[in-house]
Design a protein around this motif. Structure first.
Motif, short mmCIF file in Angstrom:
data_model
loop_
_atom_site.label_atom_id
_atom_site.label_comp_id
_atom_site.label_asym_id
_atom_site.label_seq_id
_atom_site.Cartn_x
_atom_site.Cartn_y
_atom_site.Cartn_z
N ALA A 14 -54.31 -36.87 36.58
CA ALA A 14 -53.44 -37.94 36.09
C ALA A 14 -51.98 -37.56 36.16
CB ALA A 14 -53.83 -38.30 34.67
N GLU A 15 -51.60 -36.43 36.69
CA GLU A 15 -50.20 -36.01 36.77
C GLU A 15 -49.60 -36.45 38.10
OE1 GLU A 15 -50.02 -31.86 36.19
OE2 GLU A 15 -51.08 -31.91 34.29
N ILE A 16 -48.31 -36.78 38.08
CA ILE A 16 -47.60 -37.19 39.29
C ILE A 16 -46.99 -35.96 39.94
CG2 ILE A 16 -45.67 -38.53 40.18
CD1 ILE A 16 -46.09 -40.47 37.88
N ASN A 17 -47.13 -35.88 41.23
CA ASN A 17 -46.53 -34.78 41.98
C ASN A 17 -45.09 -35.19 42.32
OD1 ASN A 17 -46.02 -32.55 43.47
ND2 ASN A 17 -47.61 -32.93 45.01
N VAL A 18 -44.10 -34.57 41.68
CA VAL A 18 -42.71 -34.97 41.83
C VAL A 18 -41.99 -34.19 42.92
CG1 VAL A 18 -42.47 -35.79 39.48
CG2 VAL A 18 -41.97 -33.40 40.00
N THR A 19 -42.60 -33.23 43.53
CA THR A 19 -41.93 -32.43 44.55
C THR A 19 -41.49 -33.27 45.75
OG1 THR A 19 -43.21 -30.52 43.84
CG2 THR A 19 -42.13 -30.37 45.97
N PRO A 20 -42.31 -34.15 46.31
CA PRO A 20 -41.82 -34.97 47.42
C PRO A 20 -40.71 -35.92 46.99
CG PRO A 20 -44.22 -35.05 47.31
CD PRO A 20 -43.75 -34.33 46.09
N LEU A 21 -40.78 -36.43 45.76
CA LEU A 21 -39.73 -37.31 45.26
C LEU A 21 -38.39 -36.58 45.18
CD1 LEU A 21 -38.94 -40.04 43.91
CD2 LEU A 21 -39.50 -38.97 41.74
N VAL A 22 -38.41 -35.36 44.68
CA VAL A 22 -37.18 -34.57 44.59
C VAL A 22 -36.65 -34.26 45.98
CG1 VAL A 22 -36.23 -32.34 43.84
CG2 VAL A 22 -37.76 -33.61 42.33
N ASP A 23 -37.52 -33.95 46.92
CA ASP A 23 -37.08 -33.66 48.29
C ASP A 23 -36.39 -34.88 48.91
OD1 ASP A 23 -38.10 -31.16 48.09
OD2 ASP A 23 -39.95 -31.58 49.21
N VAL A 24 -36.96 -36.05 48.76
CA VAL A 24 -36.37 -37.26 49.31
C VAL A 24 -35.04 -37.56 48.65
CG1 VAL A 24 -36.68 -39.77 49.48
CG2 VAL A 24 -38.56 -38.24 50.05
N MET A 25 -34.96 -37.39 47.34
CA MET A 25 -33.70 -37.67 46.63
C MET A 25 -32.60 -36.71 47.06
SD MET A 25 -34.32 -40.33 45.03
CE MET A 25 -32.96 -40.52 43.96
N LEU A 26 -32.92 -35.44 47.27
CA LEU A 26 -31.91 -34.48 47.73
C LEU A 26 -31.42 -34.82 49.14
CD1 LEU A 26 -33.30 -31.12 46.32
CD2 LEU A 26 -31.23 -32.32 45.63
N VAL A 27 -32.33 -35.24 50.00
CA VAL A 27 -31.92 -35.63 51.36
C VAL A 27 -31.00 -36.85 51.30
CG1 VAL A 27 -32.76 -36.57 53.54
CG2 VAL A 27 -33.89 -34.60 52.52
N LEU A 28 -31.34 -37.84 50.48
CA LEU A 28 -30.49 -39.02 50.34
C LEU A 28 -29.13 -38.65 49.75
CD1 LEU A 28 -33.02 -41.72 49.10
CD2 LEU A 28 -31.86 -41.61 51.31
N LEU A 29 -29.11 -37.75 48.79
CA LEU A 29 -27.84 -37.31 48.20
C LEU A 29 -26.95 -36.66 49.24
CD1 LEU A 29 -26.14 -36.89 45.62
CD2 LEU A 29 -27.28 -34.67 45.40
N ILE A 30 -27.52 -35.83 50.08
CA ILE A 30 -26.73 -35.16 51.12
C ILE A 30 -26.22 -36.19 52.13
CG2 ILE A 30 -26.90 -33.56 53.06
CD1 ILE A 30 -28.82 -31.91 51.29
N ILE A 31 -27.06 -37.14 52.51
CA ILE A 31 -26.63 -38.18 53.47
C ILE A 31 -25.48 -38.98 52.89
CG2 ILE A 31 -27.34 -40.35 54.56
CD1 ILE A 31 -30.09 -39.04 54.98
N PHE A 32 -25.57 -39.39 51.64
CA PHE A 32 -24.49 -40.17 51.04
C PHE A 32 -23.21 -39.35 50.86
CE2 PHE A 32 -27.92 -43.02 49.22
CZ PHE A 32 -27.65 -44.04 50.12
N MET A 33 -23.34 -38.06 50.59
CA MET A 33 -22.15 -37.21 50.45
C MET A 33 -21.43 -37.05 51.78
SD MET A 33 -23.54 -34.32 47.79
CE MET A 33 -22.28 -33.17 48.22
N ILE A 34 -22.18 -37.06 52.87
CA ILE A 34 -21.57 -36.92 54.19
C ILE A 34 -20.96 -38.24 54.65
CG2 ILE A 34 -22.09 -36.51 56.63
CD1 ILE A 34 -24.14 -34.44 55.70
N THR A 35 -21.64 -39.37 54.41
CA THR A 35 -21.15 -40.64 54.94
C THR A 35 -20.10 -41.31 54.07
OG1 THR A 35 -22.96 -41.82 53.87
CG2 THR A 35 -23.30 -41.12 56.16
#
Length: 137
Positions: A14-35
């Motif tokens: 019943a636990e959510i695996n948050v590792t992929p969510l954190v990975d996607v959020m970090l990639v989006l953060l880097i993209i927005f910081m560059i653009t």
């Protein structure tokens, strides 16, 4: 893969695996910081400021040309033919400031007739020709 702790049978976890969510959020953060810096405008433009103290001269009463579907033309509700229309528009074109010409036509009027009236107005030197329509409800 998610593993359960040793406390039970082989039931679903019943636990959510948050590792992929954190990975996607970090990639989006880097993209927005560059653009984000690329979206700023480098060209500086000095826009004019509005001055409400000085208003341009408003031309007088506009001329209303009504065109019926049978081709009859009316100058401010007075019937007129194309020759008289051209001469009256030429007189109005000489005025300073020029009056605006508004064209009202039936919805079944042929476009050729309307185009001839607009062409006549432009040929004699009328600068502002507009069309009047009923607003949508």
């Amino acid at each position: 893969m998610a593993f359960s702790s040793g406390s039970g049978g082989g039931g679903p976890m019943a636990e959510i695996n948050v590792t992929p969510l954190v990975d996607v959020m970090l990639v989006l953060l880097i993209i927005f910081m560059i653009t984000a810096p690329l979206l700023t405008h480098k060209v500086e433009i000095k826009l004019p400021e509005a001055n409400l103290d000085e208003r341009p001269e408003e031309p007088g009463v506009p001329i209303t040309l009504a065109i019926q579907d049978n081709g009859q033309i009316y100058w401010n509700d007075d019937p007129v033919n194309m020759v008289a229309l051209e001469s009256q528009l030429a007189v109005e074109a000489q005025k300073k400031p020029q009056p605006r010409v508004d064209i009202r036509a039936d919805d079944t009027t042929k476009y050729r007739i309307i185009a001839d009236v607009v062409k006549t107005a432009k040929n004699v030197g009328i600068a502002k020709v507009g069309f009047v329509a009923t607003p949508e409800r």
